[in-house]
Design a protein around this motif. Structure first.
Motif, short mmCIF file in Angstrom:
data_model
loop_
_atom_site.label_atom_id
_atom_site.label_comp_id
_atom_site.label_asym_id
_atom_site.label_seq_id
_atom_site.Cartn_x
_atom_site.Cartn_y
_atom_site.Cartn_z
N GLN A 172 0.83 -1.17 0.14
CA GLN A 172 -0.15 0.12 0.23
C GLN A 172 1.10 1.46 0.04
O GLN A 172 1.81 1.28 0.64
CB GLN A 172 -0.80 -0.15 1.23
CG GLN A 172 -1.72 1.06 1.18
CD GLN A 172 -2.95 0.89 2.20
OE1 GLN A 172 -2.96 -0.26 3.00
NE2 GLN A 172 -3.93 2.00 2.47
N VAL A 173 0.37 2.18 -0.66
CA VAL A 173 1.17 3.46 -1.05
C VAL A 173 0.87 4.35 0.14
O VAL A 173 -0.16 4.45 0.42
CB VAL A 173 0.86 4.18 -2.43
CG1 VAL A 173 1.73 5.55 -2.40
CG2 VAL A 173 1.36 3.04 -3.62
N ALA A 174 1.98 4.99 0.83
CA ALA A 174 1.92 5.84 1.80
C ALA A 174 2.81 7.16 1.55
O ALA A 174 3.84 7.05 1.04
CB ALA A 174 2.41 5.36 3.06
N VAL A 175 1.98 8.36 1.45
CA VAL A 175 2.90 9.60 1.30
C VAL A 175 2.59 10.43 2.68
O VAL A 175 1.78 10.70 3.27
CB VAL A 175 2.28 10.27 0.34
CG1 VAL A 175 3.06 11.66 -0.06
CG2 VAL A 175 2.57 9.49 -1.21
N VAL A 176 3.94 10.93 3.24
CA VAL A 176 3.74 11.52 4.63
C VAL A 176 4.78 12.70 4.58
O VAL A 176 6.03 12.52 4.45
CB VAL A 176 4.16 10.47 5.49
CG1 VAL A 176 4.19 11.23 7.03
CG2 VAL A 176 3.24 9.36 5.71
N GLU A 177 3.92 13.82 4.94
CA GLU A 177 4.82 15.21 4.85
C GLU A 177 5.08 15.43 6.33
O GLU A 177 4.19 15.13 7.29
CB GLU A 177 4.31 16.27 4.08
CG GLU A 177 3.69 16.14 2.87
CD GLU A 177 2.23 15.61 3.00
OE1 GLU A 177 1.52 15.83 1.69
OE2 GLU A 177 1.57 14.93 3.75
N ALA A 227 0.75 28.55 4.00
CA ALA A 227 -0.17 27.81 3.33
C ALA A 227 0.04 26.23 3.91
O ALA A 227 1.09 26.04 4.90
CB ALA A 227 0.27 27.42 1.79
N ILE A 228 -0.82 25.14 3.58
CA ILE A 228 -0.70 24.05 3.81
C ILE A 228 0.13 23.30 2.61
O ILE A 228 -0.13 23.44 1.66
CB ILE A 228 -2.02 23.30 3.95
CG1 ILE A 228 -2.72 23.88 5.18
CG2 ILE A 228 -1.62 21.55 4.32
CD1 ILE A 228 -4.04 22.92 5.46
N TYR A 229 1.40 22.77 2.96
CA TYR A 229 2.17 22.06 1.98
C TYR A 229 1.85 20.71 1.73
O TYR A 229 1.85 19.92 2.84
CB TYR A 229 3.61 22.38 2.28
CG TYR A 229 3.90 23.61 2.06
CD1 TYR A 229 3.69 24.78 2.75
CD2 TYR A 229 4.96 24.15 0.70
CE1 TYR A 229 3.81 26.26 2.39
CE2 TYR A 229 5.03 25.35 0.37
CZ TYR A 229 4.60 26.56 1.22
OH TYR A 229 4.98 27.65 1.07
N TYR A 230 1.65 20.09 0.61
CA TYR A 230 1.41 18.87 0.28
C TYR A 230 2.65 18.19 -0.62
O TYR A 230 3.06 18.80 -1.51
CB TYR A 230 0.21 18.67 -0.43
CG TYR A 230 -0.96 19.11 0.35
CD1 TYR A 230 -1.80 20.67 0.21
CD2 TYR A 230 -1.66 18.31 1.09
CE1 TYR A 230 -2.61 20.98 0.94
CE2 TYR A 230 -2.92 18.79 1.91
CZ TYR A 230 -3.35 20.10 1.78
OH TYR A 230 -4.42 20.44 2.63
N GLY A 288 -0.38 13.12 0.09
CA GLY A 288 -0.01 13.12 1.63
C GLY A 288 -1.23 13.96 2.33
O GLY A 288 -2.03 14.64 1.77
N HIS A 289 -1.43 14.14 3.58
CA HIS A 289 -2.29 14.75 4.26
C HIS A 289 -1.77 16.58 4.48
O HIS A 289 -2.51 17.15 4.91
CB HIS A 289 -2.64 14.11 5.73
CG HIS A 289 -3.17 12.98 5.66
ND1 HIS A 289 -4.37 12.64 4.91
CD2 HIS A 289 -2.64 11.73 6.07
CE1 HIS A 289 -4.71 11.48 5.04
NE2 HIS A 289 -4.03 10.91 5.57
#
Length: 125
Positions: free
Chosen positions: A1-6, A92-95, A116-117
């Motif tokens: 499963q792909v996960a992207v986390v900032e 800003a929120i950075y994604y 990511g979130h």
């Protein structure tokens, strides 16, 4: 499963620096490019930068050119966005997001498939 986390967002004063991280798992990295986006309150999400995971090539929005850079740690599957000389308008929120294929320019968010979130960056004057 792909996960992207900032991670790495916080509040800083104008003129300061931050380094955002984007850690990705579950992908075959040499098939992908990565993008950084940001969204300020009441505004559309905009592309900030992108980079090919393998083979080089980094691209920046005019608003951040010369202030932001990208580097990678392939061993940690992590992409970094180094932000220098920050301005209040960078708030800003950075994604971070993935794009299947290689890139040679900034693309709109619709071209990216996994996100990511986000991490909040606030630059105070």
């Amino acid at each position: 499963q792909v996960a992207v986390v900032e991670s790495g967002g916080e509040e800083v004063q104008a003129g300061g620096s931050l380094r955002l991280s984007c850690t990705v798992s579950g992908l075959t990295f040499n098939e992908y490019a990565m993008g950084w986006f940001r969204q300020a309150p009441g505004k559309e999400r905009e592309a900030v930068s992108c980079a090919n995971w393998i083979g080089g090539g980094t691209y920046f929005a005019d608003s951040v050119e010369g202030r932001f850079t990208i580097d990678r740690d392939n061993g940690k599957n992590t992409l970094y966005l180094q932000m220098n000389n920050l301005k209040p308008e960078d708030t800003a929120i950075y994604y971070c997001a993935t794009h299947l294929g290689q890139l040679n320019r900034l693309l709109e968010p619709s071209w990216y498939d996994r996100w990511g979130h986000g991490t909040q960056v606030t630059v105070s004057s």
